[in-house]
Write an enzyme that holds these catalytic residues in place. Structure first.
Site, PDB file in Angstrom:
ATOM      1  N   SER A  30     -30.909 -25.322 -30.191  1.00 40.92           N
ATOM      2  CA  SER A  30     -29.846 -26.138 -30.777  1.00 40.92           C
ATOM      3  C   SER A  30     -29.319 -27.120 -29.740  1.00 40.92           C
ATOM      4  O   SER A  30     -28.737 -26.732 -28.722  1.00 40.92           O
ATOM      5  CB  SER A  30     -28.700 -25.254 -31.272  1.00 40.92           C
ATOM      6  N   HIS A  39     -33.180 -28.031 -33.369  1.00 38.28           N
ATOM      7  CA  HIS A  39     -32.130 -27.781 -34.357  1.00 38.28           C
ATOM      8  C   HIS A  39     -30.937 -28.698 -34.084  1.00 38.28           C
ATOM      9  O   HIS A  39     -30.410 -28.739 -32.971  1.00 38.28           O
ATOM     10  CB  HIS A  39     -31.715 -26.305 -34.252  1.00 38.28           C
ATOM     11  N   ASP A  82     -27.106 -29.751 -35.268  1.00 36.52           N
ATOM     12  CA  ASP A  82     -25.931 -29.259 -35.987  1.00 36.52           C
ATOM     13  C   ASP A  82     -24.961 -30.386 -36.302  1.00 36.52           C
ATOM     14  O   ASP A  82     -24.221 -30.843 -35.425  1.00 36.52           O
ATOM     15  CB  ASP A  82     -25.209 -28.215 -35.131  1.00 36.52           C
ATOM     16  N   MET A  93     -21.603 -31.653 -37.994  1.00 38.63           N
ATOM     17  CA  MET A  93     -20.308 -31.099 -38.431  1.00 38.63           C
ATOM     18  C   MET A  93     -19.343 -32.237 -38.713  1.00 38.63           C
ATOM     19  O   MET A  93     -19.251 -33.185 -37.930  1.00 38.63           O
ATOM     20  CB  MET A  93     -19.719 -30.224 -37.320  1.00 38.63           C
ATOM     21  N   HIS A 134     -29.124 -29.162 -39.677  1.00 36.23           N
ATOM     22  CA  HIS A 134     -28.220 -28.190 -40.300  1.00 36.23           C
ATOM     23  C   HIS A 134     -26.924 -28.909 -40.643  1.00 36.23           C
ATOM     24  O   HIS A 134     -26.143 -29.225 -39.752  1.00 36.23           O
ATOM     25  CB  HIS A 134     -28.001 -27.040 -39.298  1.00 36.23           C
ATOM     26  N   MET A 144     -23.411 -28.991 -41.715  1.00 33.83           N
ATOM     27  CA  MET A 144     -22.160 -28.249 -41.924  1.00 33.83           C
ATOM     28  C   MET A 144     -21.125 -29.281 -42.346  1.00 33.83           C
ATOM     29  O   MET A 144     -20.201 -29.614 -41.598  1.00 33.83           O
ATOM     30  CB  MET A 144     -21.761 -27.521 -40.637  1.00 33.83           C
ATOM     31  N   MET A 192     -26.206 -17.429 -41.314  1.00 39.27           N
ATOM     32  CA  MET A 192     -25.339 -17.674 -40.154  1.00 39.27           C
ATOM     33  C   MET A 192     -24.924 -16.330 -39.565  1.00 39.27           C
ATOM     34  O   MET A 192     -24.406 -15.464 -40.267  1.00 39.27           O
ATOM     35  CB  MET A 192     -24.086 -18.468 -40.563  1.00 39.27           C
ATOM     36  N   GLY A 209     -20.761 -23.425 -30.737  1.00 42.94           N
ATOM     37  CA  GLY A 209     -21.774 -22.658 -30.029  1.00 42.94           C
ATOM     38  C   GLY A 209     -21.094 -21.617 -29.164  1.00 42.94           C
ATOM     39  O   GLY A 209     -19.864 -21.601 -29.027  1.00 42.94           O
ATOM     40  N   GLY A 210     -21.878 -20.738 -28.593  1.00 42.38           N
ATOM     41  CA  GLY A 210     -21.359 -19.793 -27.612  1.00 42.38           C
ATOM     42  C   GLY A 210     -20.578 -18.616 -28.153  1.00 42.38           C
ATOM     43  O   GLY A 210     -19.888 -17.931 -27.395  1.00 42.38           O
ATOM     44  N   ASP A 262     -28.881 -18.054 -36.923  1.00 43.88           N
ATOM     45  CA  ASP A 262     -28.231 -19.076 -36.111  1.00 43.88           C
ATOM     46  C   ASP A 262     -26.876 -18.582 -35.626  1.00 43.88           C
ATOM     47  O   ASP A 262     -25.978 -18.318 -36.433  1.00 43.88           O
ATOM     48  CB  ASP A 262     -28.073 -20.331 -36.991  1.00 43.88           C
ATOM     49  N   GLY A 263     -26.739 -18.451 -34.303  1.00 44.45           N
ATOM     50  CA  GLY A 263     -25.467 -18.066 -33.713  1.00 44.45           C
ATOM     51  C   GLY A 263     -25.585 -16.803 -32.884  1.00 44.45           C
ATOM     52  O   GLY A 263     -25.942 -15.745 -33.410  1.00 44.45           O
TER      53      GLY A 263
HETATM   54  C1  DX5 Z   1     -22.922 -23.111 -34.958  1.00 44.06           C
HETATM   55  C2  DX5 Z   1     -24.253 -23.825 -34.983  1.00 44.06           C
HETATM   56  C3  DX5 Z   1     -25.274 -23.235 -34.092  1.00 44.06           C
HETATM   57  C4  DX5 Z   1     -24.929 -23.231 -32.626  1.00 44.06           C
HETATM   58  C5  DX5 Z   1     -25.544 -21.997 -32.032  1.00 44.06           C
HETATM   59  O1  DX5 Z   1     -22.111 -23.597 -35.959  1.00 44.06           O
HETATM   60  O2  DX5 Z   1     -24.781 -23.834 -36.304  1.00 44.06           O
HETATM   61  O3  DX5 Z   1     -26.564 -23.830 -34.301  1.00 44.06           O
HETATM   62  O4  DX5 Z   1     -25.393 -24.364 -31.933  1.00 44.06           O
HETATM   63  O5  DX5 Z   1     -25.095 -21.868 -30.742  1.00 44.06           O
HETATM   64  P1  DX5 Z   1     -25.302 -20.556 -29.867  1.00 44.06           P
HETATM   65  O6  DX5 Z   1     -26.772 -20.277 -29.826  1.00 44.06           O
HETATM   66  O7  DX5 Z   1     -24.721 -20.938 -28.558  1.00 44.06           O
HETATM   67  O8  DX5 Z   1     -24.562 -19.439 -30.566  1.00 44.06           O
HETATM   68 ZN    ZN Z   2     -26.959 -24.556 -36.670  1.00 48.09          ZN
END
Ligand code: DX5
Ligand code: ZN
Length: 219
Positions: free
Chosen positions: A9, A34, A36, A38, A67, A69, A137, A144-145, A175-176
């Protein structure tokens, strides 16, 4: 059934060196990239939009997995179609889900459907015969994180069981909070596509991190 794919990601990379970061991930063995997106409405964060996706896609040689969101995937979809190979929308978004999934396929892309941790598996069931990928999810979308939520493994298993029972071929992506240990549990439950941001881009050895997620051998 499906080979195991790892999709780093980009959210966790150094945006100031986007192209270098993408090349680094590809050289380290990334199968997909990937992205993301948002909108600050569907989730409590704003990441990037179509221009950034285009910039990332111009550097990528592997498939781009977008993805969304966002609250209105129906409205913004055309702006992401050109440079995405797969587009995943959320079942909770404010749109006619079946029709958006159909539009993605009509444009020659594969379509994914995702659900938040609080959304039951039954919410995606009506669409499972019309998708190429189910994205479970494993954290609350937006950042992230975060720590992996083990309770989500039940939904991965439910997806795998449904897929088998109905002879369907959609991929199951998680994912996550994906690291080697959580990847192992997800793969055991039926996942075949693993998104990982922090554990890949912030790893001291990115190739080893991707390899350990793809073929987790232990905790
Ligand atoms: C969260 C995203 C993820 C995110 C994952 O809303 O959809 O793709 O980047 O990050 P990690 O791997 O750090 O949990
Ligand atoms: Zn994602």
């Amino acid at each position: 059934m499906h080979s195991i794919l790892v999709a780093p990601s980009v959210l966790a990379c150094d945006f100031g060196r986007l192209h270098d970061e993408i090349h680094r991930a590809e050289q380290a063995g990334a199968d997909w990239l990937h992205l993301d997106v948002m909108d600050g409405h569907f989730v409590d964060n704003i990441s990037f939009g179509p221009a950034f996706v285009d910039a990332a896609a111009s550097a990528a040689t592997v498939p781009v997995d977008t993805h969304l969101m966002i609250s209105r995937p129906d409205h913004y979809l055309p702006r992401f179609l050109k440079n995405s190979h797969n587009i995943t929308i959320h079942v909770e978004s404010d749109c006619d889900v079946a029709s958006v999934l159909k539009s993605i396929r009509s444009a020659g892309r594969t379509c994914g459907l995702s659900l938040r941790p609080g959304t039951p598996f039954s919410a995606v069931e009506p669409y499972l015969n019309a998708i190429d990928l189910l994205l479970v999810m494993t954290v609350e979308p937006g950042f992230g994180g975060q720590a992996f939520q083990p309770a989500m493994l039940e939904k991965v298993s439910a997806g795998a069981e449904y897929r088998k029972k109905h002879g369907l071929g959609f991929r199951i992506e998680v994912d996550g909070g994906i690291i080697a240990a959580t990847a192992r549990d997800c793969i055991a439950a039926g996942a075949d596509t693993l998104v990982a941001g922090t554990s890949v881009f912030r790893a001291p050895d990115m190739s080893a991190a991707i390899q350990q997620i793809r073929q987790p051998s232990g905790r």
